[in-house]
Scaffold this motif. Sequence first.
Motif, PDB file in Angstrom:
ATOM      1  N   ILE A   1     -27.187  13.016  -0.615  1.00 14.68           N
ATOM      2  CA  ILE A   1     -25.952  13.685  -1.009  1.00 14.68           C
ATOM      3  C   ILE A   1     -25.062  12.726  -1.788  1.00 14.68           C
ATOM      4  O   ILE A   1     -25.118  11.511  -1.607  1.00 14.68           O
ATOM      5  N   GLU A   2     -24.241  13.297  -2.652  1.00 14.79           N
ATOM      6  CA  GLU A   2     -23.296  12.512  -3.432  1.00 14.79           C
ATOM      7  C   GLU A   2     -22.224  11.929  -2.519  1.00 14.79           C
ATOM      8  O   GLU A   2     -21.839  12.548  -1.529  1.00 14.79           O
ATOM      9  N   SER A   3     -21.704  10.771  -2.874  1.00 17.84           N
ATOM     10  CA  SER A   3     -20.732  10.082  -2.018  1.00 17.84           C
ATOM     11  C   SER A   3     -19.389  10.798  -1.925  1.00 17.84           C
ATOM     12  O   SER A   3     -18.586  10.487  -1.048  1.00 17.84           O
TER      13      SER A   3
ATOM     14  N   ALA B   1     -16.624  26.390   2.237  1.00 16.65           N
ATOM     15  CA  ALA B   1     -16.897  25.850   0.903  1.00 16.65           C
ATOM     16  C   ALA B   1     -18.361  25.439   0.861  1.00 16.65           C
ATOM     17  O   ALA B   1     -18.918  25.009   1.870  1.00 16.65           O
ATOM     18  N   TYR B   2     -18.978  25.602  -0.279  1.00 22.04           N
ATOM     19  CA  TYR B   2     -20.354  25.170  -0.431  1.00 22.04           C
ATOM     20  C   TYR B   2     -20.531  24.597  -1.829  1.00 22.04           C
ATOM     21  O   TYR B   2     -19.678  24.759  -2.694  1.00 22.04           O
ATOM     22  N   CYS B   3     -21.624  23.936  -2.027  1.00 21.11           N
ATOM     23  CA  CYS B   3     -21.873  23.316  -3.315  1.00 21.11           C
ATOM     24  C   CYS B   3     -23.291  23.638  -3.770  1.00 21.11           C
ATOM     25  O   CYS B   3     -24.114  24.114  -3.001  1.00 21.11           O
ATOM     26  N   GLU B   4     -23.550  23.358  -5.024  1.00 21.74           N
ATOM     27  CA  GLU B   4     -24.894  23.542  -5.552  1.00 21.74           C
ATOM     28  C   GLU B   4     -25.816  22.493  -4.959  1.00 21.74           C
ATOM     29  O   GLU B   4     -25.368  21.485  -4.420  1.00 21.74           O
ATOM     30  N   TRP B   5     -27.092  22.726  -5.067  1.00 18.60           N
ATOM     31  CA  TRP B   5     -28.057  21.757  -4.590  1.00 18.60           C
ATOM     32  C   TRP B   5     -29.311  21.808  -5.442  1.00 18.60           C
ATOM     33  O   TRP B   5     -29.582  22.785  -6.123  1.00 18.60           O
ATOM     34  N   ASP B   6     -30.020  20.729  -5.433  1.00 15.75           N
ATOM     35  CA  ASP B   6     -31.308  20.631  -6.115  1.00 15.75           C
ATOM     36  C   ASP B   6     -32.386  20.472  -5.061  1.00 15.75           C
ATOM     37  O   ASP B   6     -32.171  19.848  -4.032  1.00 15.75           O
ATOM     38  N   VAL B   7     -33.537  21.020  -5.346  1.00 15.94           N
ATOM     39  CA  VAL B   7     -34.678  20.898  -4.454  1.00 15.94           C
ATOM     40  C   VAL B   7     -35.733  20.074  -5.177  1.00 15.94           C
ATOM     41  O   VAL B   7     -36.111  20.380  -6.306  1.00 15.94           O
ATOM     42  N   PHE B   8     -36.175  18.999  -4.539  1.00 15.37           N
ATOM     43  CA  PHE B   8     -37.210  18.143  -5.083  1.00 15.37           C
ATOM     44  C   PHE B   8     -38.491  18.444  -4.325  1.00 15.37           C
ATOM     45  O   PHE B   8     -38.540  18.268  -3.113  1.00 15.37           O
TER      46      PHE B   8
ATOM     47  N   VAL C   1     -40.975  18.326  -9.005  1.00  9.83           N
ATOM     48  CA  VAL C   1     -40.398  19.547  -9.545  1.00  9.83           C
ATOM     49  C   VAL C   1     -38.988  19.652  -8.998  1.00  9.83           C
ATOM     50  O   VAL C   1     -38.767  19.533  -7.796  1.00  9.83           O
ATOM     51  N   ILE C   2     -38.021  19.858  -9.868  1.00 14.89           N
ATOM     52  CA  ILE C   2     -36.630  19.983  -9.455  1.00 14.89           C
ATOM     53  C   ILE C   2     -36.160  21.396  -9.781  1.00 14.89           C
ATOM     54  O   ILE C   2     -36.309  21.849 -10.909  1.00 14.89           O
TER      55      ILE C   2
END
Length: 150
Positions: A97-99, A117-124, A132-133
Amino acid sequence: MNEMEISVIMPVYNAGEYLREALDCVLAQSFTRYWLYCIDDCSDDGSYEVLTSYQKKDERIQVYHNKKRMGAAYSRNFALEIIDTPYVGFVDADDIIESNMFSELFQAIDTYQADIAYCEWDVFEGTVDNIVISSRQPESDKEKEQAKFL
């Protein structure tokens, strides 16, 4: 204000390969008013030992150990029963996660008096040689509008 605002829940099962990096990401947060609840689900790869070593370094880390394998949902629900903060966050034992993640989410909740609140995420996915991202993006117009605030 020094009171804890967020309880971060991290279920752990045989995450030894990724666990240190996930813990380091949580501990590197610019927002520091949180507890980190780590629930080990009978790992047999040294994950529990990693958790207890980190607990000795940072008093915000609370480590629990299931007596038998119960799964991530049980571990999360166990933590939800014992937390005592206004907000809760979830991080998996293999997450990076970002700092500033908690800071930005908390600021959005505070600014807009939001309940969540929520945020976007990437799946590796895949292997080191073939990663694959994929990103989860807001889909509806309402989600797109809400995402502008994060």
